[in-house]
Design a protein around this motif. Sequence first.
Motif, mmCIF file in Angstrom:
data_model
loop_
_atom_site.group_PDB
_atom_site.id
_atom_site.type_symbol
_atom_site.label_atom_id
_atom_site.label_comp_id
_atom_site.label_asym_id
_atom_site.label_seq_id
_atom_site.Cartn_x
_atom_site.Cartn_y
_atom_site.Cartn_z
ATOM 1 N N CYS A 75 -18.212 2.828 -43.591
ATOM 2 C CA CYS A 75 -17.253 3.736 -42.968
ATOM 3 C C CYS A 75 -17.432 5.089 -43.647
ATOM 4 C CB CYS A 75 -15.824 3.223 -43.143
ATOM 5 S SG CYS A 75 -14.599 4.281 -42.355
ATOM 6 N N VAL A 76 -17.771 6.113 -42.855
ATOM 7 C CA VAL A 76 -18.083 7.423 -43.423
ATOM 8 C C VAL A 76 -17.045 8.494 -43.116
ATOM 9 C CG1 VAL A 76 -20.565 7.019 -43.465
ATOM 10 C CG2 VAL A 76 -19.535 8.066 -41.438
ATOM 11 N N TRP A 77 -16.143 8.209 -42.176
ATOM 12 C CA TRP A 77 -15.208 9.256 -41.790
ATOM 13 C C TRP A 77 -13.988 8.644 -41.122
ATOM 14 C CZ3 TRP A 77 -14.896 12.755 -37.114
ATOM 15 C CH2 TRP A 77 -14.304 13.987 -37.424
ATOM 16 N N VAL A 78 -12.832 9.238 -41.347
ATOM 17 C CA VAL A 78 -11.574 8.833 -40.725
ATOM 18 C C VAL A 78 -10.955 10.083 -40.107
ATOM 19 C CG1 VAL A 78 -9.256 7.925 -41.164
ATOM 20 C CG2 VAL A 78 -11.214 6.946 -42.366
ATOM 21 N N PHE A 79 -10.456 9.954 -38.864
ATOM 22 C CA PHE A 79 -9.854 11.124 -38.219
ATOM 23 C C PHE A 79 -8.710 10.686 -37.301
ATOM 24 C CE2 PHE A 79 -13.064 9.729 -35.210
ATOM 25 C CZ PHE A 79 -12.488 9.933 -33.969
ATOM 26 N N TRP A 80 -7.885 11.675 -36.934
ATOM 27 C CA TRP A 80 -6.732 11.474 -36.065
ATOM 28 C C TRP A 80 -7.067 11.907 -34.641
ATOM 29 C CZ3 TRP A 80 -2.762 9.552 -38.922
ATOM 30 C CH2 TRP A 80 -2.683 9.892 -40.260
ATOM 31 N N ALA A 81 -6.489 11.222 -33.652
ATOM 32 C CA ALA A 81 -6.557 11.656 -32.253
ATOM 33 C C ALA A 81 -5.356 11.076 -31.509
ATOM 34 C CB ALA A 81 -7.857 11.205 -31.600
ATOM 35 N N ARG A 82 -4.890 11.779 -30.503
ATOM 36 C CA ARG A 82 -3.711 11.347 -29.743
ATOM 37 C C ARG A 82 -4.043 10.589 -28.463
ATOM 38 N NH1 ARG A 82 1.171 13.513 -31.205
ATOM 39 N NH2 ARG A 82 1.056 15.081 -32.808
ATOM 40 N N CYS A 83 -5.287 10.730 -27.976
ATOM 41 C CA CYS A 83 -5.695 10.027 -26.767
ATOM 42 C C CYS A 83 -7.211 9.804 -26.823
ATOM 43 C CB CYS A 83 -5.309 10.807 -25.506
ATOM 44 S SG CYS A 83 -6.198 12.365 -25.285
ATOM 45 N N HIS A 84 -7.724 9.003 -25.892
ATOM 46 C CA HIS A 84 -9.147 8.674 -25.888
ATOM 47 C C HIS A 84 -10.021 9.924 -25.747
ATOM 48 C CE1 HIS A 84 -12.702 6.220 -25.402
ATOM 49 N NE2 HIS A 84 -13.003 6.914 -24.320
ATOM 50 N N LEU A 85 -9.636 10.835 -24.868
ATOM 51 C CA LEU A 85 -10.418 12.054 -24.678
ATOM 52 C C LEU A 85 -10.503 12.858 -25.974
ATOM 53 C CD1 LEU A 85 -11.940 13.786 -22.505
ATOM 54 C CD2 LEU A 85 -9.811 15.076 -22.321
ATOM 55 N N ASP A 86 -9.369 13.028 -26.661
ATOM 56 C CA ASP A 86 -9.371 13.738 -27.943
ATOM 57 C C ASP A 86 -10.264 13.027 -28.959
ATOM 58 O OD1 ASP A 86 -7.585 15.588 -26.939
ATOM 59 O OD2 ASP A 86 -5.841 14.734 -27.967
ATOM 60 N N ALA A 87 -10.138 11.701 -29.033
ATOM 61 C CA ALA A 87 -10.934 10.930 -29.995
ATOM 62 C C ALA A 87 -12.422 11.109 -29.735
ATOM 63 C CB ALA A 87 -10.560 9.452 -29.939
ATOM 64 N N MET A 88 -12.826 11.005 -28.483
ATOM 65 C CA MET A 88 -14.250 11.121 -28.172
ATOM 66 C C MET A 88 -14.767 12.542 -28.393
ATOM 67 S SD MET A 88 -15.472 8.167 -27.544
ATOM 68 C CE MET A 88 -14.481 7.772 -28.984
ATOM 69 N N GLY A 98 -21.899 17.701 -28.641
ATOM 70 C CA GLY A 98 -21.264 18.540 -27.632
ATOM 71 C C GLY A 98 -19.918 18.002 -27.203
ATOM 72 N N THR A 99 -19.588 18.210 -25.944
ATOM 73 C CA THR A 99 -18.278 17.852 -25.407
ATOM 74 C C THR A 99 -18.343 16.541 -24.635
ATOM 75 O OG1 THR A 99 -17.750 20.187 -25.209
ATOM 76 C CG2 THR A 99 -16.386 18.675 -23.952
ATOM 77 N N TYR A 100 -17.347 15.705 -24.850
ATOM 78 C CA TYR A 100 -17.199 14.457 -24.099
ATOM 79 C C TYR A 100 -16.530 14.789 -22.775
ATOM 80 C CZ TYR A 100 -15.478 9.771 -22.935
ATOM 81 O OH TYR A 100 -15.194 8.577 -22.302
ATOM 82 N N GLU A 101 -17.080 14.309 -21.691
ATOM 83 C CA GLU A 101 -16.531 14.566 -20.356
ATOM 84 C C GLU A 101 -15.998 13.276 -19.752
ATOM 85 O OE1 GLU A 101 -16.510 17.591 -18.900
ATOM 86 O OE2 GLU A 101 -17.588 18.562 -20.533
ATOM 87 N N SER A 102 -14.882 13.366 -19.052
ATOM 88 C CA SER A 102 -14.320 12.214 -18.355
ATOM 89 C C SER A 102 -13.429 12.685 -17.214
ATOM 90 C CB SER A 102 -13.498 11.353 -19.311
ATOM 91 O OG SER A 102 -12.857 10.326 -18.598
ATOM 92 N N ASP A 103 -13.520 11.999 -16.088
ATOM 93 C CA ASP A 103 -12.644 12.275 -14.955
ATOM 94 C C ASP A 103 -11.504 11.261 -14.879
ATOM 95 O OD1 ASP A 103 -14.216 14.427 -14.137
ATOM 96 O OD2 ASP A 103 -15.511 13.142 -12.926
ATOM 97 N N PRO A 105 -8.059 9.703 -15.518
ATOM 98 C CA PRO A 105 -6.757 10.217 -15.959
ATOM 99 C C PRO A 105 -6.238 9.526 -17.220
ATOM 100 C CG PRO A 105 -6.650 9.446 -13.664
ATOM 101 C CD PRO A 105 -8.022 9.162 -14.173
ATOM 102 N N TRP A 106 -6.523 8.232 -17.374
ATOM 103 C CA TRP A 106 -6.017 7.506 -18.546
ATOM 104 C C TRP A 106 -6.631 8.038 -19.840
ATOM 105 C CZ3 TRP A 106 -9.562 5.091 -21.579
ATOM 106 C CH2 TRP A 106 -10.788 4.749 -21.009
ATOM 107 N N ASP A 107 -7.793 8.681 -19.781
ATOM 108 C CA ASP A 107 -8.419 9.246 -20.979
ATOM 109 C C ASP A 107 -7.561 10.339 -21.610
ATOM 110 O OD1 ASP A 107 -10.697 7.749 -21.300
ATOM 111 O OD2 ASP A 107 -12.025 9.184 -20.318
ATOM 112 N N ARG A 108 -6.692 10.953 -20.811
ATOM 113 C CA ARG A 108 -5.857 12.054 -21.289
ATOM 114 C C ARG A 108 -4.452 11.605 -21.678
ATOM 115 N NH1 ARG A 108 -9.659 13.710 -18.076
ATOM 116 N NH2 ARG A 108 -10.590 15.774 -18.269
ATOM 117 N N GLU A 109 -4.132 10.354 -21.421
ATOM 118 C CA GLU A 109 -2.799 9.839 -21.753
ATOM 119 C C GLU A 109 -2.711 9.522 -23.235
ATOM 120 O OE1 GLU A 109 -1.991 6.464 -19.277
ATOM 121 O OE2 GLU A 109 -2.310 7.605 -17.436
#
Length: 135
Positions: A75-88, A98-103, A105-109
Amino acid sequence: MLRRVAQFGQQQPFKPQSACVHNQTFQMTMSPHDQLRPRRGYLHEVWIDEEGLETCIALGPAGDAARRLLGKSTCVWVFWARCHLDAMNVYYEFLGRGTYESDEPWDREDYPSGWYVEQQAYLATICMLPSGKAE
């Protein structure tokens, strides 16, 4: 040098600290003023195996099954995210992809509150916050 993403798109240098989670020693990349609180998001781990393959896993019991599938990994890193899109997006930025793309809607919840409750209960069993009280 690893860097911690404070908010998406902003990086801050850090001073690594040794920590042990899941009986694995890794370099924590959170600054000392970070505290384990749900308001910051849900904790995720980045693991890298001896072949250089990486994976992103939920910290705590929700990630246990995935961690069991890992070979010799660290395990090399630990981070916070509020939803799947933020985490990715944080994970992709960490890997330089680069940027993770997703269409989807649940990715943003926001992650379900039950996930936070389970993770916080787990963290209370392994961590003591600076106040001396488990949160």
